[in-house]
Design a protein around this motif. Structure first.
Motif, PDB file in Angstrom:
ATOM      1  N   ASP A  19     -12.268  47.760  41.981  1.00 37.34           N
ATOM      2  CA  ASP A  19     -12.482  49.347  42.143  1.00 37.34           C
ATOM      3  C   ASP A  19     -14.114  49.265  43.531  1.00 37.34           C
ATOM      4  O   ASP A  19     -14.326  50.239  43.706  1.00 37.34           O
ATOM      5  N   GLY A  20     -14.186  48.312  43.491  1.00 37.70           N
ATOM      6  CA  GLY A  20     -15.520  47.876  44.498  1.00 37.70           C
ATOM      7  C   GLY A  20     -17.243  47.620  43.171  1.00 37.70           C
ATOM      8  O   GLY A  20     -17.193  47.205  41.762  1.00 37.70           O
ATOM      9  N   VAL A  21     -17.966  48.126  43.802  1.00 33.18           N
ATOM     10  CA  VAL A  21     -19.548  47.708  43.215  1.00 33.18           C
ATOM     11  C   VAL A  21     -19.405  48.992  42.116  1.00 33.18           C
ATOM     12  O   VAL A  21     -18.874  50.498  42.171  1.00 33.18           O
ATOM     13  N   LEU A  22     -19.214  48.736  40.549  1.00 34.97           N
ATOM     14  CA  LEU A  22     -18.784  50.034  39.862  1.00 34.97           C
ATOM     15  C   LEU A  22     -21.255  50.404  39.214  1.00 34.97           C
ATOM     16  O   LEU A  22     -21.048  51.113  38.984  1.00 34.97           O
ATOM     17  N   CYS A  23     -21.530  49.028  38.986  1.00 33.67           N
ATOM     18  CA  CYS A  23     -23.709  49.225  39.251  1.00 33.67           C
ATOM     19  C   CYS A  23     -24.075  48.400  38.797  1.00 33.67           C
ATOM     20  O   CYS A  23     -23.899  47.398  39.744  1.00 33.67           O
ATOM     21  N   GLN A  24     -25.301  48.605  39.511  1.00 38.57           N
ATOM     22  CA  GLN A  24     -26.394  47.693  40.189  1.00 38.57           C
ATOM     23  C   GLN A  24     -27.561  48.386  39.885  1.00 38.57           C
ATOM     24  O   GLN A  24     -27.870  49.709  39.736  1.00 38.57           O
ATOM     25  N   ILE A  25     -28.792  47.284  39.707  1.00 39.49           N
ATOM     26  CA  ILE A  25     -30.229  47.528  39.221  1.00 39.49           C
ATOM     27  C   ILE A  25     -30.645  46.852  38.719  1.00 39.49           C
ATOM     28  O   ILE A  25     -31.257  45.143  39.013  1.00 39.49           O
ATOM     29  N   PRO A  26     -31.493  46.775  40.636  1.00 33.08           N
ATOM     30  CA  PRO A  26     -32.696  46.057  40.361  1.00 33.08           C
ATOM     31  C   PRO A  26     -33.984  46.007  39.735  1.00 33.08           C
ATOM     32  O   PRO A  26     -34.481  46.938  39.051  1.00 33.08           O
ATOM     33  N   ALA A  27     -34.340  44.819  39.675  1.00 32.01           N
ATOM     34  CA  ALA A  27     -35.668  44.489  38.715  1.00 32.01           C
ATOM     35  C   ALA A  27     -36.928  43.570  39.334  1.00 32.01           C
ATOM     36  O   ALA A  27     -36.416  42.961  40.051  1.00 32.01           O
ATOM     37  N   ILE A  28     -38.254  43.633  38.740  1.00 30.60           N
ATOM     38  CA  ILE A  28     -38.874  42.666  39.185  1.00 30.60           C
ATOM     39  C   ILE A  28     -39.233  41.800  39.073  1.00 30.60           C
ATOM     40  O   ILE A  28     -39.435  42.340  37.407  1.00 30.60           O
ATOM     41  N   THR A  33     -32.478  18.393  47.260  1.00 30.67           N
ATOM     42  CA  THR A  33     -31.953  19.138  45.855  1.00 30.67           C
ATOM     43  C   THR A  33     -32.952  19.291  45.702  1.00 30.67           C
ATOM     44  O   THR A  33     -34.438  18.723  45.884  1.00 30.67           O
ATOM     45  N   VAL A  34     -33.647  20.210  44.462  1.00 35.54           N
ATOM     46  CA  VAL A  34     -34.402  21.111  43.784  1.00 35.54           C
ATOM     47  C   VAL A  34     -34.211  21.380  42.454  1.00 35.54           C
ATOM     48  O   VAL A  34     -33.164  21.796  41.840  1.00 35.54           O
ATOM     49  N   PRO A  35     -35.615  21.662  41.802  1.00 32.64           N
ATOM     50  CA  PRO A  35     -35.287  21.804  40.409  1.00 32.64           C
ATOM     51  C   PRO A  35     -35.502  22.758  39.983  1.00 32.64           C
ATOM     52  O   PRO A  35     -34.496  23.428  38.750  1.00 32.64           O
ATOM     53  N   GLY A  36     -35.540  24.077  40.781  1.00 33.65           N
ATOM     54  CA  GLY A  36     -35.584  25.508  40.403  1.00 33.65           C
ATOM     55  C   GLY A  36     -36.756  26.476  42.012  1.00 33.65           C
ATOM     56  O   GLY A  36     -37.151  25.746  42.666  1.00 33.65           O
ATOM     57  N   GLN A  37     -36.125  27.478  41.686  1.00 32.15           N
ATOM     58  CA  GLN A  37     -37.384  27.776  42.812  1.00 32.15           C
ATOM     59  C   GLN A  37     -38.341  28.643  41.420  1.00 32.15           C
ATOM     60  O   GLN A  37     -39.187  28.168  40.527  1.00 32.15           O
ATOM     61  N   ARG A  38     -39.515  28.926  42.941  1.00 34.21           N
ATOM     62  CA  ARG A  38     -41.502  28.791  42.715  1.00 34.21           C
ATOM     63  C   ARG A  38     -41.497  30.193  43.304  1.00 34.21           C
ATOM     64  O   ARG A  38     -40.478  30.244  44.289  1.00 34.21           O
ATOM     65  N   GLY A  39     -42.587  30.405  42.882  1.00 33.99           N
ATOM     66  CA  GLY A  39     -42.817  31.973  43.158  1.00 33.99           C
ATOM     67  C   GLY A  39     -42.048  33.348  42.153  1.00 33.99           C
ATOM     68  O   GLY A  39     -41.679  33.407  41.741  1.00 33.99           O
ATOM     69  N   ALA A  40     -42.867  34.682  42.634  1.00 35.28           N
ATOM     70  CA  ALA A  40     -42.742  35.573  42.279  1.00 35.28           C
ATOM     71  C   ALA A  40     -41.179  36.000  42.991  1.00 35.28           C
ATOM     72  O   ALA A  40     -40.399  35.920  43.910  1.00 35.28           O
ATOM     73  N   ASN A  41     -40.003  37.003  42.341  1.00 40.02           N
ATOM     74  CA  ASN A  41     -38.645  37.742  42.229  1.00 40.02           C
ATOM     75  C   ASN A  41     -38.321  38.572  42.221  1.00 40.02           C
ATOM     76  O   ASN A  41     -39.264  39.615  41.436  1.00 40.02           O
ATOM     77  N   ILE A  42     -37.715  39.146  43.584  1.00 39.15           N
ATOM     78  CA  ILE A  42     -37.231  40.402  42.746  1.00 39.15           C
ATOM     79  C   ILE A  42     -35.505  40.131  42.201  1.00 39.15           C
ATOM     80  O   ILE A  42     -34.761  39.533  43.242  1.00 39.15           O
ATOM     81  N   THR A  43     -34.850  40.855  41.350  1.00 37.22           N
ATOM     82  CA  THR A  43     -33.329  40.396  40.536  1.00 37.22           C
ATOM     83  C   THR A  43     -33.268  41.742  40.748  1.00 37.22           C
ATOM     84  O   THR A  43     -32.718  42.119  40.177  1.00 37.22           O
ATOM     85  N   ILE A  44     -31.341  41.259  40.401  1.00 33.74           N
ATOM     86  CA  ILE A  44     -30.460  42.699  41.263  1.00 33.74           C
ATOM     87  C   ILE A  44     -29.464  42.145  40.166  1.00 33.74           C
ATOM     88  O   ILE A  44     -28.705  41.241  40.289  1.00 33.74           O
ATOM     89  N   CYS A  45     -28.890  42.875  39.575  1.00 32.39           N
ATOM     90  CA  CYS A  45     -28.277  42.844  38.382  1.00 32.39           C
ATOM     91  C   CYS A  45     -26.520  43.956  38.832  1.00 32.39           C
ATOM     92  O   CYS A  45     -27.348  44.421  39.196  1.00 32.39           O
ATOM     93  N   ALA A  46     -25.397  43.283  39.347  1.00 30.86           N
ATOM     94  CA  ALA A  46     -24.226  43.959  39.502  1.00 30.86           C
ATOM     95  C   ALA A  46     -23.102  43.790  38.495  1.00 30.86           C
ATOM     96  O   ALA A  46     -23.256  42.329  38.566  1.00 30.86           O
ATOM     97  N   ALA A  47     -22.479  44.968  39.107  1.00 33.40           N
ATOM     98  CA  ALA A  47     -21.355  44.634  38.045  1.00 33.40           C
ATOM     99  C   ALA A  47     -19.959  45.303  39.211  1.00 33.40           C
ATOM    100  O   ALA A  47     -20.072  46.109  39.594  1.00 33.40           O
ATOM    101  N   ILE A  48     -19.082  44.202  39.301  1.00 31.64           N
ATOM    102  CA  ILE A  48     -17.860  44.492  40.806  1.00 31.64           C
ATOM    103  C   ILE A  48     -16.606  44.372  39.971  1.00 31.64           C
ATOM    104  O   ILE A  48     -16.383  43.741  38.795  1.00 31.64           O
ATOM    105  N   SER A  49     -15.522  44.947  40.364  1.00 32.35           N
ATOM    106  CA  SER A  49     -13.960  45.206  39.968  1.00 32.35           C
ATOM    107  C   SER A  49     -13.669  45.264  41.317  1.00 32.35           C
ATOM    108  O   SER A  49     -13.815  45.635  42.482  1.00 32.35           O
TER     109      SER A  49
END
Length: 189
Positions: free
Chosen positions: A130-139, A112-128
C-alpha cells in the motif's frame, strides 16, 4: 597503478612516474592533463565510488538469505491473510568524503571500508504493497529507544483504537520483515 589502487590521485600517479626511472626512463616531468588523457586512452575514467562491506557475500550471509526465503515461502503456503511490512533504517552521513575514483571503463570503482565515520541523519521507514506506512527521521543512529518509538507509531497507524487487543477470524496478520541489526534483537523489542 590505477587497477592496484583506484583511489590514487593524478598527482600521486605523476609522483610515481617521475620516481620510477626503471619503467619510465628519462621522464622528469609530466602534466596532470597528459596523465588524464593517457588514462582515458587506456579506458580508465572517474567513476562513482561504491563502498562494499567486508562480509556482504560471505557463506554465512548467503546461507541466512536462503533460510529467510524458505521461511517466507512457508508463510505464503499458510491460509491466513497476511500483510508483509518491510522496515529498514537508512543513514545519511554528514561527513564529506571523496565520492569518485578511477577505474577501467565498464567497471565500478570500489573500496572496502570497515564502516562509516561522522554524524548521521537516520530515517526508519515501513513500506508495504500500500506504499509508505510510517517514517520517522532521527539525528544520529537508530537504536532500541528510537525503534520502539517507531514501532509504536506504526502500530497506531495499522490498528485502529477500537480493534486493539481483539482477535477475530479474518483479521490480517502483519508480518514485519527487517534486517538483522543488533538492536532488533534487544529484549524490549
Amino acid at each position: 597503478m590505477v587497477v592496484a589502487n583506484n583511489a590514487i590521485r593524478l598527482h600521486e600517479i605523476r609522483e610515481a612516474v617521475i620516481a620510477d626511472q626503471g619503467t619510465f626512463r628519462n621522464i622528469y616531468n609530466v602534466s596532470l592533463t597528459t596523465i588524464d588523457r593517457i588514462l582515458r586512452r587506456n579506458h580508465m575514467a572517474m567513476k562513482q565510488l561504491y563502498r562494499v562491506p567486508f562480509q556482504r557475500n560471505s557463506d554465512v550471509v548467503m546461507e541466512a538469505r536462503c533460510q529467510y526465503v524458505e521461511r517466507i515461502m512457508e508463510l505464503e503456503v499458510e491460509g491466513a491473510h497476511h500483510v508483509f511490512i518491510y522496515v529498514d533504517e537508512a543513514g545519511f552521513n554528514l561527513s564529506k568524503v571523496r565520492r569518485r575514483r578511477r577505474n577501467l571503463i565498464g567497471y565500478k570503482a570500489t573500496i572496502t571500508v570497515p564502516g562509516q565515520r561522522g554524524a548521521n541523519i537516520t530515517i526508519c521507514a515501513a513500506i508495504s504493497n500500500d506504499g509508505v506506512l510510517c517514517q520517522i527521521p532521527a539525528i544520529g543512529p537508530y537504536n532500541t529507544e528510537c525503534l520502539i518509538r517507531f514501532l509504536n507509531a506504526l502500530h497506531e497507524r495499522l490498528i485502529p483504537p477500537e480493534e486493539r487487543g481483539l482477535l477475530r477470524p479474518g483479521m490480517s496478520l502483519f508480518v514485519i520483515i527487517w534486517d538483522n541489526v543488533a538492536f532488533h534483537h534487544s529484549r524490549v523489542v
